[in-house]
Motif scaffolding. Structure first.
Motif, PDB file in Angstrom:
ATOM      1  N   GLY A   1       0.807  -1.212   0.000  1.00 34.08           N
ATOM      2  CA  GLY A   1       0.000   0.000   0.000  1.00 34.08           C
ATOM      3  C   GLY A   1       0.838   1.259   0.000  1.00 34.08           C
ATOM      4  O   GLY A   1       2.048   1.244   0.212  1.00 34.08           O
ATOM      5  N   ASP A   2       0.173   2.357  -0.241  1.00 31.86           N
ATOM      6  CA  ASP A   2       0.787   3.670  -0.258  1.00 31.86           C
ATOM      7  C   ASP A   2       0.211   4.489   0.900  1.00 31.86           C
ATOM      8  O   ASP A   2      -1.012   4.630   0.994  1.00 31.86           O
ATOM      9  CB  ASP A   2       0.489   4.347  -1.596  1.00 31.86           C
ATOM     10  N   PRO A   3       1.061   5.041   1.774  1.00 27.95           N
ATOM     11  CA  PRO A   3       0.546   5.789   2.924  1.00 27.95           C
ATOM     12  C   PRO A   3      -0.352   6.956   2.531  1.00 27.95           C
ATOM     13  O   PRO A   3      -1.369   7.204   3.184  1.00 27.95           O
ATOM     14  CB  PRO A   3       1.807   6.284   3.631  1.00 27.95           C
ATOM     15  N   GLY A   4      -0.010   7.664   1.477  1.00 30.75           N
ATOM     16  CA  GLY A   4      -0.831   8.792   1.033  1.00 30.75           C
ATOM     17  C   GLY A   4      -2.213   8.348   0.582  1.00 30.75           C
ATOM     18  O   GLY A   4      -3.218   8.995   0.903  1.00 30.75           O
ATOM     19  N   ARG A   5      -2.269   7.251  -0.171  1.00 32.00           N
ATOM     20  CA  ARG A   5      -3.568   6.714  -0.597  1.00 32.00           C
ATOM     21  C   ARG A   5      -4.378   6.238   0.597  1.00 32.00           C
ATOM     22  O   ARG A   5      -5.594   6.435   0.661  1.00 32.00           O
ATOM     23  CB  ARG A   5      -3.372   5.551  -1.575  1.00 32.00           C
ATOM     24  N   LEU A   6      -3.699   5.613   1.559  1.00 31.45           N
ATOM     25  CA  LEU A   6      -4.380   5.118   2.756  1.00 31.45           C
ATOM     26  C   LEU A   6      -5.031   6.268   3.520  1.00 31.45           C
ATOM     27  O   LEU A   6      -6.211   6.217   3.860  1.00 31.45           O
ATOM     28  CB  LEU A   6      -3.394   4.370   3.657  1.00 31.45           C
ATOM     29  N   VAL A   7      -4.278   7.321   3.765  1.00 21.49           N
ATOM     30  CA  VAL A   7      -4.832   8.474   4.494  1.00 21.49           C
ATOM     31  C   VAL A   7      -5.932   9.139   3.677  1.00 21.49           C
ATOM     32  O   VAL A   7      -6.974   9.529   4.215  1.00 21.49           O
ATOM     33  CB  VAL A   7      -3.724   9.471   4.881  1.00 21.49           C
ATOM     34  N   GLY A   8      -5.735   9.251   2.369  1.00 22.76           N
ATOM     35  CA  GLY A   8      -6.773   9.839   1.516  1.00 22.76           C
ATOM     36  C   GLY A   8      -8.064   9.048   1.560  1.00 22.76           C
ATOM     37  O   GLY A   8      -9.156   9.622   1.655  1.00 22.76           O
ATOM     38  N   GLU A   9      -7.958   7.738   1.496  1.00 28.96           N
ATOM     39  CA  GLU A   9      -9.152   6.894   1.549  1.00 28.96           C
ATOM     40  C   GLU A   9      -9.796   6.975   2.926  1.00 28.96           C
ATOM     41  O   GLU A   9     -11.031   6.988   3.033  1.00 28.96           O
ATOM     42  CB  GLU A   9      -8.809   5.447   1.197  1.00 28.96           C
TER      43      GLU A   9
END
Length: 139
Positions: free
Chosen positions: A15-23
């Protein structure tokens, strides 16, 4: 990708931390209310651990039911509210005295995720990794 899938990807290392926080910020989360089913005025259900107030949040009713069962409250009718992750961290966390974060799907050993009170997740003024001077724009 939905939040549960982002959590799974992050936990497996893909996973990507930025995508995780965005989601997380875009997700509609279910947050149990404190108190019993006849008194929902107790605020949002949370726990205090490690000096941090953790709000419980769930991606769906099934995850919330697993949490209730783990607490021995499977038969209890607990009211809850639906709230965007962004609203939870941007509006609720700043109202808490002391650091606060969000614990998502805490009863799911392979699907839980903590969103701690750090910059990029909570407002800078609430982040424990930013000094008060930096958050105020001083320094």
């Amino acid at each position: 990708m939905e939040l549960g899938a982002e959590i799974a990807a992050y936990r497996t290392g893909t996973g990507d931390p930025g995508r995780l926080v965005g989601e997380f910020r875009r997700a509609v989360l279910l947050v149990p209310l404190a108190g019993d089913s006849t008194d929902a005025d107790g605020g949002l259900m949370s726990a205090f651990s490690g000096g941090i107030r953790w709000f419980y949040a769930f991606t769906d009713e099934e995850a919330m039911a697993r949490f209730a069962a783990a607490r021995g409250e499977a038969d209890r009718d607990r009211p809850y509210m639906a709230i965007l992750g962004a609203r939870l961290v941007d509006a609720v966390v700043p109202e808490v005295e002391g650091p606060a974060g969000v614990a998502v799907n805490v009863a799911d050993p392979d699907g839980s995720m903590l969103f701690p009170p750090v910059a990029g997740i909570v407002p800078d003024g609430c982040a424990v990794d930013i000094g008060a001077e930096s958050a105020a724009g001083v320094g």
